[in-house]
Write a protein that holds these residues in place. Structure first.
Motif, PDB file in Angstrom:
ATOM      1  N   ARG A  56       0.823  -1.222   0.000  1.00  0.00           N
ATOM      2  CA  ARG A  56       0.000   0.000   0.000  1.00  0.00           C
ATOM      3  C   ARG A  56       0.853   1.266   0.000  1.00  0.00           C
ATOM      4  O   ARG A  56       0.348   2.359   0.248  1.00  0.00           O
ATOM      5  CB  ARG A  56      -0.870   0.034   1.256  1.00  0.00           C
ATOM      6  CG  ARG A  56      -1.969  -0.989   1.276  1.00  0.00           C
ATOM      7  CD  ARG A  56      -2.831  -0.700   2.497  1.00  0.00           C
ATOM      8  NE  ARG A  56      -3.690  -1.813   2.841  1.00  0.00           N
ATOM      9  CZ  ARG A  56      -4.338  -1.900   3.996  1.00  0.00           C
ATOM     10  NH1 ARG A  56      -4.214  -0.967   4.909  1.00  0.00           N
ATOM     11  NH2 ARG A  56      -5.114  -2.929   4.240  1.00  0.00           N
ATOM     12  N   PHE A 142      -4.828  -2.872  22.649  1.00  0.00           N
ATOM     13  CA  PHE A 142      -6.088  -3.269  22.010  1.00  0.00           C
ATOM     14  C   PHE A 142      -5.813  -3.854  20.630  1.00  0.00           C
ATOM     15  O   PHE A 142      -4.821  -3.511  19.983  1.00  0.00           O
ATOM     16  CB  PHE A 142      -7.040  -2.048  21.970  1.00  0.00           C
ATOM     17  CG  PHE A 142      -7.403  -1.671  23.365  1.00  0.00           C
ATOM     18  CD1 PHE A 142      -8.500  -2.238  23.976  1.00  0.00           C
ATOM     19  CD2 PHE A 142      -6.565  -0.855  24.112  1.00  0.00           C
ATOM     20  CE1 PHE A 142      -8.779  -1.981  25.306  1.00  0.00           C
ATOM     21  CE2 PHE A 142      -6.831  -0.592  25.454  1.00  0.00           C
ATOM     22  CZ  PHE A 142      -7.947  -1.161  26.050  1.00  0.00           C
ATOM     23  N   ASN A 143      -6.681  -4.729  20.242  1.00  0.00           N
ATOM     24  CA  ASN A 143      -6.509  -5.525  19.046  1.00  0.00           C
ATOM     25  C   ASN A 143      -7.175  -4.850  17.834  1.00  0.00           C
ATOM     26  O   ASN A 143      -8.360  -4.542  17.919  1.00  0.00           O
ATOM     27  CB  ASN A 143      -7.167  -6.893  19.321  1.00  0.00           C
ATOM     28  CG  ASN A 143      -6.810  -7.918  18.295  1.00  0.00           C
ATOM     29  OD1 ASN A 143      -5.914  -7.719  17.485  1.00  0.00           O
ATOM     30  ND2 ASN A 143      -7.539  -9.019  18.292  1.00  0.00           N
ATOM     31  N   THR A 146      -1.267  -2.844  16.337  1.00  0.00           N
ATOM     32  CA  THR A 146      -0.522  -1.918  15.467  1.00  0.00           C
ATOM     33  C   THR A 146      -1.374  -0.705  15.083  1.00  0.00           C
ATOM     34  O   THR A 146      -0.830   0.335  14.719  1.00  0.00           O
ATOM     35  CB  THR A 146      -0.080  -2.630  14.169  1.00  0.00           C
ATOM     36  OG1 THR A 146      -1.197  -3.338  13.646  1.00  0.00           O
ATOM     37  CG2 THR A 146       1.084  -3.567  14.420  1.00  0.00           C
ATOM     38  N   VAL A 147      -2.683  -0.861  15.179  1.00  0.00           N
ATOM     39  CA  VAL A 147      -3.585   0.190  14.681  1.00  0.00           C
ATOM     40  C   VAL A 147      -4.278   0.952  15.817  1.00  0.00           C
ATOM     41  O   VAL A 147      -4.426   2.169  15.756  1.00  0.00           O
ATOM     42  CB  VAL A 147      -4.663  -0.443  13.750  1.00  0.00           C
ATOM     43  CG1 VAL A 147      -5.673   0.590  13.293  1.00  0.00           C
ATOM     44  CG2 VAL A 147      -4.003  -1.125  12.550  1.00  0.00           C
ATOM     45  N   MET A 148      -4.726   0.239  16.848  1.00  0.00           N
ATOM     46  CA  MET A 148      -5.541   0.869  17.892  1.00  0.00           C
ATOM     47  C   MET A 148      -4.679   1.834  18.711  1.00  0.00           C
ATOM     48  O   MET A 148      -3.577   1.493  19.139  1.00  0.00           O
ATOM     49  CB  MET A 148      -6.163  -0.191  18.810  1.00  0.00           C
ATOM     50  CG  MET A 148      -7.022  -1.221  18.077  1.00  0.00           C
ATOM     51  SD  MET A 148      -8.425  -0.527  17.209  1.00  0.00           S
ATOM     52  CE  MET A 148      -9.507  -0.191  18.567  1.00  0.00           C
ATOM     53  N   PRO A 225     -16.840   0.929  13.851  1.00  0.00           N
ATOM     54  CA  PRO A 225     -16.202   0.258  12.704  1.00  0.00           C
ATOM     55  C   PRO A 225     -16.646  -1.189  12.526  1.00  0.00           C
ATOM     56  O   PRO A 225     -16.648  -1.704  11.416  1.00  0.00           O
ATOM     57  CB  PRO A 225     -14.701   0.327  13.021  1.00  0.00           C
ATOM     58  CG  PRO A 225     -14.614   0.627  14.471  1.00  0.00           C
ATOM     59  CD  PRO A 225     -15.875   1.328  14.869  1.00  0.00           C
ATOM     60  N   ILE A 239     -12.103 -15.439  24.662  1.00  0.00           N
ATOM     61  CA  ILE A 239     -11.673 -14.272  25.446  1.00  0.00           C
ATOM     62  C   ILE A 239     -12.890 -13.496  25.954  1.00  0.00           C
ATOM     63  O   ILE A 239     -12.952 -13.095  27.119  1.00  0.00           O
ATOM     64  CB  ILE A 239     -10.726 -13.389  24.610  1.00  0.00           C
ATOM     65  CG1 ILE A 239      -9.438 -14.177  24.348  1.00  0.00           C
ATOM     66  CG2 ILE A 239     -10.409 -12.067  25.319  1.00  0.00           C
ATOM     67  CD1 ILE A 239      -8.473 -13.531  23.405  1.00  0.00           C
ATOM     68  N   MET A 243     -13.842 -12.796  29.817  1.00  0.00           N
ATOM     69  CA  MET A 243     -14.051 -11.431  30.321  1.00  0.00           C
ATOM     70  C   MET A 243     -15.411 -11.340  31.016  1.00  0.00           C
ATOM     71  O   MET A 243     -15.520 -10.777  32.113  1.00  0.00           O
ATOM     72  CB  MET A 243     -13.963 -10.414  29.175  1.00  0.00           C
ATOM     73  CG  MET A 243     -12.581 -10.349  28.551  1.00  0.00           C
ATOM     74  SD  MET A 243     -12.271  -8.875  27.566  1.00  0.00           S
ATOM     75  CE  MET A 243     -13.421  -9.038  26.233  1.00  0.00           C
TER      76      MET A 243
END
Ligand code: 3HC
Length: 292
Positions: A56, A142-143, A146-148, A225, A239, A243
């Motif tokens: 990208r 958070f999953n 790399t983004v959150m 999202p 998970i 929780m």
């Protein structure tokens, strides 16, 4: 003292994501695969994720190589001996995490901070397994890591203020936004997010609407999202189950208890995206909502 070398224990979805994130920030990162065996599949996962960014044009091929050079993946815990911070991201079991922290305390230097990325387990209880309790904090990513943008910092009653300040600065330095939260089950995000997902599962159980309709409603009605069932599949239903169970055991509110359908899916090992089946069937593209 700076945080230059970071260890990650556990190379599941979260652990490997955090390791990749740190390597992308130029930090020397040592990730430990706790289940032993060959680590080449883990390198391949990171490689594939970075290659997407190269394709990208968000990274150059040269930057990708530097990131991979910054990352070591191994099965030997002793490789963590020079770390300034070690973040644990293994299976959500108190005993296993406590045993691990006990070992990490022997392997690392006294100045190395120990952190847990647990979703809901108590940080103070984890710290009770180590001799120097002031070394252990919660650092919750958070999953996909790399983004959150968020990282929750969870000090305990033993944590010195300067450790919190140091971690606050470090989290900002790796491009994330920290929030400091007390050590109580679920912290902020999972305390609020888990009841929401559990309510969505109950609504689905009652036949309020099908999975696609529930998800579409929350995506388009609230600008999320992902819808709650899609998100539960993404996080992993095991998970989400853990929780909900931990929150229920702490607060004893019936609404927090895991719904029967969630339990059934977990027993059936249909854990969402990672196992190919959950509220959706991931063998098709796009995934197909299931009738459960
Ligand atoms: N490094 C940096 N950036 C990266 C990256 C990487 N390794 N990988 C992807 N990105 C960037 C992409 O380039 C893209 O940026 P752009 O829009 O500027 O091009 C952006 O991140 C989004 O990537 P994608 O296009 O691949 O993905 P989507 O736009 O489809 O979004 C999603 C995917 C981020 C997963 C989104 O659907 C989402 O935010 N979902 C909700 C996730 C969520 O709520 N997570 C929290 C779960 S709770 C939790 O984790 C707690 C735990 O304890 C259970």
């Amino acid at each position: 003292m700076g945080i230059e070398t970071v260890g990650i224990v556990g190379t599941g979805q979260m652990g490997l994501g955090i390791a990749q994130l740190l390597a992308q920030q130029g930090i020397r990162t040592v990730a430990i695969k706790m289940t032993g065996g060959d680590v080449s599949g883990k390198y391949a996962t990171v490689d594939k994720s970075l290659q997407k960014l190269v394709d990208r044009e968000k990274l150059t091929a040269e930057q990708k190589e530097h990131i991979l050079e910054a990352l070591t993946i191994t099965t030997d815990l002793h490789e963590l001996r020079d770390c300034d911070l070690v973040i644990e991201s293994i299976v959500e079991e108190m005993d296993r995490k406590q045993q691990l922290f006990h070992e990490l305390e022997q392997i690392t230097s006294e100045t190395c901070l120990l952190a847990s990325n647990t979703s809901t387990l108590g940080i103070t209880e984890l710290a009770s397994a180590v001799q120097h309790r002031e070394r252990l904090v919660g650092l919750h990513f958070f999953n996909p890591a790399t983004v959150m943008k968020l990282v929750e910092i969870i000090p305990t009653l033993h944590t010195p203020n300067d450790t919190v300040e140091r971690l606050h600065k470090w989290v900002e330095a790796i491009g994330k936004t920290p929030v400091v939260v007390k050590d109580e089950t679920g912290f902020i995000v999972n305390r609020l997010l888990t009841p929401y997902m559990v309510d969505a599962i109950r609504a689905y159980e009652r036949g309020l609407a099908d999975a696609a309709a529930i998800d579409t409603a929350m995506k388009l009605g609230c600008n999320h999202p992902m819808g709650p069932l899609e998100l539960a599949d993404y996080i992993g239903l095991d998970i989400v189950y853990h929780m909900a169970t931990n929150l229920y055991e702490t607060f004893k509110e019936p609404r927090l208890a895991p719904p029967p359908l969630l339990r059934t899916l977990v027993i059936a090992e249909q854990l969402g995206r990672k196992s190919g089946l959950g509220f959706y069937d991931y063998s098709t593209r796009p995934a197909t909502p299931r009738k459960l």
